[in-house]
Enzyme design. Structure first.
Site, PDB file in Angstrom:
ATOM      1  N   ARG A  85       0.816  -1.206   0.000  1.00  0.00           N
ATOM      2  CA  ARG A  85       0.000   0.000   0.000  1.00  0.00           C
ATOM      3  C   ARG A  85       0.850   1.256   0.000  1.00  0.00           C
ATOM      4  O   ARG A  85       0.304   2.348   0.040  1.00  0.00           O
ATOM      5  CB  ARG A  85      -0.862   0.008   1.258  1.00  0.00           C
ATOM      6  CG  ARG A  85      -2.341  -0.320   1.019  1.00  0.00           C
ATOM      7  CD  ARG A  85      -2.950  -0.469   2.394  1.00  0.00           C
ATOM      8  NE  ARG A  85      -4.336  -0.225   2.498  1.00  0.00           N
ATOM      9  CZ  ARG A  85      -5.253  -1.174   2.663  1.00  0.00           C
ATOM     10  NH1 ARG A  85      -4.916  -2.442   2.615  1.00  0.00           N
ATOM     11  NH2 ARG A  85      -6.496  -0.838   2.856  1.00  0.00           N
ATOM     12  N   ARG A 124     -21.818  -0.545   3.730  1.00  0.00           N
ATOM     13  CA  ARG A 124     -21.271  -1.894   3.905  1.00  0.00           C
ATOM     14  C   ARG A 124     -21.457  -2.404   5.330  1.00  0.00           C
ATOM     15  O   ARG A 124     -21.221  -1.694   6.300  1.00  0.00           O
ATOM     16  CB  ARG A 124     -19.777  -1.827   3.541  1.00  0.00           C
ATOM     17  CG  ARG A 124     -19.025  -3.096   3.708  1.00  0.00           C
ATOM     18  CD  ARG A 124     -17.735  -3.060   2.943  1.00  0.00           C
ATOM     19  NE  ARG A 124     -16.653  -2.413   3.668  1.00  0.00           N
ATOM     20  CZ  ARG A 124     -15.386  -2.456   3.257  1.00  0.00           C
ATOM     21  NH1 ARG A 124     -15.065  -3.068   2.123  1.00  0.00           N
ATOM     22  NH2 ARG A 124     -14.445  -1.860   3.955  1.00  0.00           N
TER      23      ARG A 124
END
Ligand code: AMP
Length: 201
Positions: A85, A124
């Protein structure tokens, strides 16, 4: 490896694609969450960063991934989800892979625009012990910060892997099956081929 912002569907696609390729999906987010739940020392170190939507420091994350990649089930290959990342993580991954005798075949970037990401993340929920719960880091203020962190620290990986000739990008908006088909095509796998079957050349 899968690259893409939070909410792009990396976790879902990683499970499906890894299943088709008969390799383990290795998700750094999942490993961190398991350690937080298990109240391990690693979980204790990672929790504050995760709760605020920041990246866990590279030295903690890279050491954890290096250990995971040395496990027997990763010998014949693996699919990375959520790692690397940062550019520094990508460089350290390159070195670890060389040491382990592996090569990175491809970086598949899931492309989704930011409005869609905010919509997906705020809606979500995860099923935990029979109840639907929102991840702490899916709260609206944290979502905005995670997207900023992605833009600043992770999105440069797209150029890093393009330069290395390893980048494929797919549109990750649509039904899960449609995105999986695009992903498998980009990775050179037949749609309905047997698990682990390489693409015909
Ligand atoms: P994810 O489930 O991939 O969205 O990851 C959840 C959180 O775990 C992230 O917001 C970070 O705090 C942490 N995390 C996961 N992967 C990494 C990574 N490669 N480097 C640093 N932090 C990570």
């Amino acid at each position: 490896m899968l690259l893409g912002p939070p909410g792009a569907g990396k976790g879902t696609q990683a499970q499906i694609i890894a299943g088709r390729m008969s390799v383990p999906a290795i998700s750094t987010g999942d490993i961190f969450r398991a350690n937080v739940t298990g109240q391990t020392e690693l979980g204790r170190q990672a929790k504050a960063y995760m709760d605020s939507g920041d990246l866990v420091p590279d030295e903690i994350t890279v050491a954890m991934v290096t250990d995971r990649l040395a496990e027997p089930d990763a010998k014949a290959g693996f699919l990375l989800d959520g790692f690397p990342r940062t550019i520094s993580q990508a460089e350290q991954l390159r070195d670890s892979l060389t040491e382990l005798g592996h090569v990175l075949d491809r970086c598949l970037e899931l492309v989704v625009d930011e409005d869609e990401l905010v919509r997906r993340l705020s809606g979500r929920r995860m099923l935990v012990d029979g109840a639907w719960v929102q991840r702490d880091d899916d709260k609206p203020e944290t979502v905005r910060h995670r997207l900023e962190v992605y833009r600043e620290q992770t999105s440069p990986l797209s150029g890093f892997y393009r330069q290395a000739g390893l980048l494929s990008q797919i549109d990750a908006i649509g039904e899960i099956d449609e995105v999986t088909d695009r992903a498998l095509t980009a990775l050179g796998f037949p749609d309905d081929g047997p698990a682990g079957a390489p693409a015909a050349s």
